[in-house]
Design a protein around this motif. Structure first.
Motif, short mmCIF file in Angstrom:
data_model
loop_
_atom_site.label_atom_id
_atom_site.label_comp_id
_atom_site.label_asym_id
_atom_site.label_seq_id
_atom_site.Cartn_x
_atom_site.Cartn_y
_atom_site.Cartn_z
N ARG A 272 22.88 -2.95 16.34
CA ARG A 272 22.42 -3.51 15.07
C ARG A 272 22.00 -2.38 14.14
NH1 ARG A 272 16.66 -3.01 13.32
NH2 ARG A 272 15.45 -2.76 15.23
N ILE A 273 21.42 -1.30 14.66
CA ILE A 273 21.02 -0.18 13.82
C ILE A 273 22.25 0.54 13.29
CG2 ILE A 273 19.83 2.05 13.79
CD1 ILE A 273 18.00 0.86 16.02
N GLU A 274 23.19 0.83 14.17
CA GLU A 274 24.41 1.53 13.75
C GLU A 274 25.20 0.71 12.74
OE1 GLU A 274 26.28 2.18 17.48
OE2 GLU A 274 24.79 3.66 18.14
N TRP A 275 25.27 -0.61 12.97
CA TRP A 275 25.98 -1.49 12.04
C TRP A 275 25.31 -1.44 10.67
CZ3 TRP A 275 25.55 -5.73 8.86
CH2 TRP A 275 26.71 -6.46 8.59
N SER A 276 24.00 -1.47 10.63
CA SER A 276 23.25 -1.46 9.38
C SER A 276 23.42 -0.13 8.63
CB SER A 276 21.77 -1.71 9.65
OG SER A 276 21.57 -2.96 10.28
N VAL A 277 23.35 0.97 9.36
CA VAL A 277 23.50 2.28 8.74
C VAL A 277 24.90 2.44 8.14
CG1 VAL A 277 23.60 4.77 9.18
CG2 VAL A 277 21.78 3.38 10.20
N LYS A 278 25.91 1.98 8.84
CA LYS A 278 27.28 2.07 8.34
C LYS A 278 27.45 1.24 7.07
CE LYS A 278 32.12 1.44 9.70
NZ LYS A 278 33.04 1.02 10.79
N LEU A 279 26.90 0.02 7.07
CA LEU A 279 26.99 -0.83 5.89
C LEU A 279 26.33 -0.16 4.69
CD1 LEU A 279 27.50 -3.52 4.41
CD2 LEU A 279 25.34 -4.34 5.34
N CYS A 280 25.13 0.38 4.88
CA CYS A 280 24.41 1.01 3.78
C CYS A 280 25.12 2.27 3.28
CB CYS A 280 22.99 1.35 4.22
SG CYS A 280 21.97 -0.09 4.56
N THR A 281 25.69 3.04 4.19
CA THR A 281 26.42 4.24 3.79
C THR A 281 27.62 3.88 2.92
OG1 THR A 281 25.74 5.40 5.81
CG2 THR A 281 27.66 6.28 4.62
N ASN A 282 28.38 2.88 3.36
CA ASN A 282 29.56 2.48 2.60
C ASN A 282 29.18 1.86 1.25
OD1 ASN A 282 31.42 3.35 4.52
ND2 ASN A 282 31.42 1.39 5.59
N TYR A 283 28.18 1.03 1.26
CA TYR A 283 27.81 0.29 0.05
C TYR A 283 27.19 1.20 -1.00
CZ TYR A 283 25.72 -3.27 -2.97
OH TYR A 283 25.36 -4.03 -4.05
N PHE B 51 17.44 7.19 4.55
CA PHE B 51 16.43 6.21 4.17
C PHE B 51 15.02 6.81 4.03
CE2 PHE B 51 19.36 3.92 7.19
CZ PHE B 51 20.09 3.27 6.22
N HIS B 52 14.27 6.23 3.11
CA HIS B 52 12.82 6.34 3.11
C HIS B 52 12.32 4.97 3.57
CE1 HIS B 52 8.77 7.59 1.99
NE2 HIS B 52 8.62 6.37 1.51
N VAL B 53 11.75 4.91 4.75
CA VAL B 53 11.50 3.64 5.41
C VAL B 53 10.04 3.22 5.29
CG1 VAL B 53 11.71 2.33 7.56
CG2 VAL B 53 13.32 4.18 7.07
N LEU B 54 9.85 1.97 4.90
CA LEU B 54 8.57 1.31 5.09
C LEU B 54 8.80 0.25 6.16
CD1 LEU B 54 5.65 0.66 4.53
CD2 LEU B 54 6.36 -0.74 2.57
N ALA B 55 8.33 0.54 7.36
CA ALA B 55 8.51 -0.37 8.49
C ALA B 55 7.27 -1.23 8.64
CB ALA B 55 8.77 0.43 9.77
N VAL B 56 7.46 -2.54 8.75
CA VAL B 56 6.32 -3.46 8.85
C VAL B 56 6.53 -4.44 10.00
CG1 VAL B 56 5.83 -3.27 6.39
CG2 VAL B 56 7.29 -5.13 7.20
N ASP B 57 5.42 -4.89 10.56
CA ASP B 57 5.45 -5.87 11.64
C ASP B 57 4.11 -6.57 11.71
OD1 ASP B 57 6.10 -7.30 14.00
OD2 ASP B 57 7.38 -5.65 14.67
N LEU B 58 4.09 -7.73 12.35
CA LEU B 58 2.82 -8.44 12.53
C LEU B 58 1.82 -7.59 13.30
CD1 LEU B 58 3.97 -12.04 13.52
CD2 LEU B 58 2.98 -11.32 11.34
N CYS B 59 2.32 -6.86 14.29
CA CYS B 59 1.47 -5.99 15.09
C CYS B 59 2.25 -4.71 15.39
CB CYS B 59 1.06 -6.68 16.39
SG CYS B 59 -0.13 -5.72 17.35
N PRO B 60 2.00 -3.62 14.68
CA PRO B 60 2.77 -2.38 14.87
C PRO B 60 2.63 -1.84 16.29
CG PRO B 60 1.52 -2.32 12.82
CD PRO B 60 1.04 -3.52 13.58
#
Length: 307
Positions: free
Chosen positions: A72-83, A135-144
């Motif tokens: 899922r990470i690799e798929w997402s990175v490829k999509l963002c790179t192409n787009y 990416f400049h990432v803002l990662a969020v979760d209910l409980c980091p």
């Protein structure tokens, strides 16, 4: 063969999901979710176990397409790179412009690519995207699970004119400030269609025009088994102002990329034209239709987490 520790971690995650669905059936999805977000002991254990599953067990299978975490990470990175970097967005912009002329709409747009791209990773757990310079990432979760992730509930967070973070907790997110938002194994965690839609509505507010919403959701069945549900997802997101730019059914999940149209009416036009009699404004998952799903789905949920 999964180790006993691997099975223990996966079993706990499965039970948290099952209990949330069970409570939603008894108390209503909103009340169940509110109680869930306040159960700090469960959330902390969940985050710890998810991080261990992903970094200790899933990454060992990173060369295998069936590995949910890595693929899922690799798929997402490829999509963002192409787009963004390869400027695929230009062809979608041209399509928006053509449709807007038919609808007599006025559009405004700017060059999309910036370095780095602003990415909001929702339900991140341990922030796997921080390894990519794109990416400049803002990662969020209910409980980091670690200090690379901020505490935030995407359903309840304030959306305003600036991002405010205090004591590692996101108090407010700035509207139209992100190039990319990822919902990777998040929406099926939410116990109702209405809450899933609310999360996507908030994503729309937070994305810049032409920004990308990436959704990954697990499904081990063949591509046609739940295609009607996925078509309803596409229709619903179109009604919210998103157009689908990428869809792929991998062995154990659906991978989808949606683009925030330059004007909501451009996306809604697609929804109006392509809606069929059995197309609902809903984002449902198979578990929503099965009674006592916490027992029926036990083996499948556990199998997915053991991949």
């Amino acid at each position: 063969m999964a180790s006993e520790k691997h099975k223990e971690l996966a079993q706990y995650i499965k039970e948290v999901h099952a209990n949330l669905r069970k409570n939603a059936a008894k108390l209503g999805p909103n009340n169940a979710w509110m109680l869930h977000t306040k159960n700090e002991e469960v959330l902390l254990t969940y985050a710890k176990y998810m991080q261990e599953l992903a970094t200790t067990y899933w990454e060992k299978n990173s060369a295998n397409e069936s590995c949910l975490a890595s693929s899922r990470i690799e798929w997402s990175v490829k999509l963002c790179t192409n787009y963004f970097a390869n400027k695929e967005y230009i062809k979608y912009r041209e399509r928006d412009i053509a449709i807007s002329k038919k609808l007599n709409l006025t559009l405004n747009f700017v060059d999309l690519f910036q370095d780095p791209l602003m990415l909001l990773d929702v339900g991140s757990c341990y922030n796997p995207f921080r390894a990519y310079k794109l990416f400049h990432v803002l990662a969020v979760d209910l409980c980091p699970a670690n200090d690379y992730v901020k505490k935030c509930d995407i359903l309840e967070v304030n959306i305003g004119n600036e991002t405010i973070i205090h004591d590692n907790t996101v108090m407010q997110l700035k509207k139209e400030s992100f190039n990319i938002i990822t919902f990777c194994f998040l929406l099926e965690y939410l116990p109702s269609s209405e809450l899933r839609i609310k999360a996507c509505e908030n994503a729309y507010k937070l994305l810049i025009p032409e920004g990308v919403l990436i959704i990954n959701t697990p499904d081990s069945k063949h591509v046609g088994a739940n295609c009607k549900l996925m078509k309803c997802w596409q229709y619903t997101l179109a009604c919210l102002g998103f157009t689908r730019i990428k869809y792929e059914k991998l062995t154990h999940m659906h991978c989808m990329g949606f683009r925030k149209a330059l004007h909501k009416d451009v996306a809604f036009r697609w929804a109006t034209i392509h809606r069929k009699a059995d197309t609902d404004f809903a984002m449902k998952i198979p578990q929503d239709f099965i009674k006592r799903e916490h027992k029926i789905w036990q083996s499948k949920d556990l199998k997915l987490l053991l991949l």
